[in-house]
Design a protein around this motif. Sequence first.
Motif, PDB file in Angstrom:
ATOM      1  N   PHE A  49      58.851  13.853  51.973  1.00 23.67           N
ATOM      2  CA  PHE A  49      59.947  14.476  52.712  1.00 23.67           C
ATOM      3  C   PHE A  49      59.491  15.831  53.251  1.00 23.67           C
ATOM      4  N   PRO A  50      58.851  15.838  54.422  1.00 22.81           N
ATOM      5  CA  PRO A  50      58.454  17.110  55.029  1.00 22.81           C
ATOM      6  C   PRO A  50      59.661  17.824  55.630  1.00 22.81           C
ATOM      7  N   ARG A  51      59.438  19.011  56.119  1.00 24.83           N
ATOM      8  CA  ARG A  51      60.519  19.736  56.778  1.00 24.83           C
ATOM      9  C   ARG A  51      60.878  19.003  58.072  1.00 24.83           C
ATOM     10  N   MET A  52      62.152  18.650  58.193  1.00 20.85           N
ATOM     11  CA  MET A  52      62.607  17.838  59.322  1.00 20.85           C
ATOM     12  C   MET A  52      63.039  18.750  60.470  1.00 20.85           C
ATOM     13  N   PRO A  59      50.587  13.982  61.833  1.00 23.19           N
ATOM     14  CA  PRO A  59      49.238  13.476  62.096  1.00 23.19           C
ATOM     15  C   PRO A  59      48.698  12.497  61.066  1.00 23.19           C
ATOM     16  N   ASP A  60      49.361  12.361  59.918  1.00 18.87           N
ATOM     17  CA  ASP A  60      48.843  11.479  58.875  1.00 18.87           C
ATOM     18  C   ASP A  60      49.811  10.325  58.637  1.00 18.87           C
ATOM     19  N   TRP A  61      49.323   9.344  57.857  1.00 18.88           N
ATOM     20  CA  TRP A  61      50.113   8.153  57.526  1.00 18.88           C
ATOM     21  C   TRP A  61      49.506   7.506  56.295  1.00 18.88           C
ATOM     22  N   PRO A  62      50.278   6.981  55.349  1.00 22.03           N
ATOM     23  CA  PRO A  62      51.734   6.754  55.400  1.00 22.03           C
ATOM     24  C   PRO A  62      52.581   7.963  55.033  1.00 22.03           C
ATOM     25  N   LEU A  63      51.980   9.011  54.421  1.00 24.60           N
ATOM     26  CA  LEU A  63      52.749  10.212  54.136  1.00 24.60           C
ATOM     27  C   LEU A  63      52.873  11.059  55.401  1.00 24.60           C
ATOM     28  N   GLY A 109      59.605  17.621  66.498  1.00 26.02           N
ATOM     29  CA  GLY A 109      59.214  16.226  66.609  1.00 26.02           C
ATOM     30  C   GLY A 109      59.127  15.519  65.273  1.00 26.02           C
ATOM     31  N   VAL A 110      58.954  16.286  64.194  1.00 25.09           N
ATOM     32  CA  VAL A 110      58.874  15.675  62.861  1.00 25.09           C
ATOM     33  C   VAL A 110      60.183  14.960  62.528  1.00 25.09           C
ATOM     34  N   LEU A 111      61.293  15.515  62.999  1.00 21.88           N
ATOM     35  CA  LEU A 111      62.588  14.887  62.758  1.00 21.88           C
ATOM     36  C   LEU A 111      62.603  13.467  63.303  1.00 21.88           C
ATOM     37  N   TYR A 112      62.080  13.284  64.517  1.00 20.76           N
ATOM     38  CA  TYR A 112      62.098  11.959  65.128  1.00 20.76           C
ATOM     39  C   TYR A 112      61.054  11.036  64.498  1.00 20.76           C
TER      40      TYR A 112
END
Length: 339
Positions: free
Chosen positions: A61-64, A51-55, A67-70
């Motif tokens: 490096f969040p948990r991949m 939900p956020d950007w640019p982080l 959908g976070v992986l993509y």
Amino acid sequence: MTDKAEGARGAQSAGGFRGLHRYARALAAATFVLIFAGGLVTSTGSALAVPDWPLSFGKFFPRMEGGVLYEHGHRMIAGTVAIMTLLMALWAWRREDRRFVRNLALFAFALVIFQAVLGGLTVLLLLPLAIAVSHAATAQAFFCLTVALALFLNPQWRTLARIEPAGERPRLPLLAAVTTAVIYIQILVGAVMRHMGAGLAIPDFPLAFGKILPPLESIPEQINFAHRVGAIVVSVMVWWTAIVILRSYGRQPLLRRPAMAMLILLAVQITLGGVTILSGRAVLPTTAHVAVGAALLATSLALTLRAYRLIDGRLVEHDGTELSALRAPAGAMRQRVTA
């Protein structure tokens, strides 16, 4: 300076230009991977998985997983491409003597930054249609820029002999340019359809609601049908361009090969479009449909640039002045340039 020292310096310079060309090709390939990754984000519905950007969740490096992986994977690839583009611009400004190529490399870096900002706004503003489509349109334009740079930076580009026009009407450079523009517009219509969620607004293929000309009662249905009509227009333009080349310039491999590649890509693209619908927008064919569309656009652009270079002698600027090239009879040119 002795002849030996001069020769060594020339060889070193030539090696540097070849290195720059290889790097440009690597940048174009990385951009193609980026477009595929972006297609995966849309196909899997993962655009708002972070939900956020640019982080991403406040982390580099969040948990991949899920959908976070993509989505975060797409961001990582985009960051890599941005860094590669910056290095490309710096290298070109240091080693390249053609002003328009240096400026093109600099513009490519500005465009990739603009593209990143559009991507961020897409997330922060919760996928507004106009910005999402602009993000897709800019991605395709940036890919085209990288392909053009790879062509221009080939050491053989400036030494290609011109060929005699065959007298076709319209002239091949113009016809190829129009074909490229038509493909780009078709991709934009596809982006509108995809981001509206209208990919299955017409659920059957090749007919539409079992008819050739169905009643179109909603905007999603109209956009979907417009994309199908656009596919017919693209097919006509690609076949027209290929026929002109095979009839008038069939002995020129730099024109014949991309023309044949366009016909193959067109067939694959139409097949993927049908499979996308019949599979209910399965992830792999839907994403491949986006990627092959980009490949078709890039191939058409490469053909257009080569047509202008070989037939009109353009795109060979050197220190602000167009280089002259010897005009060769049709069929005499055998140089091979790969982008």
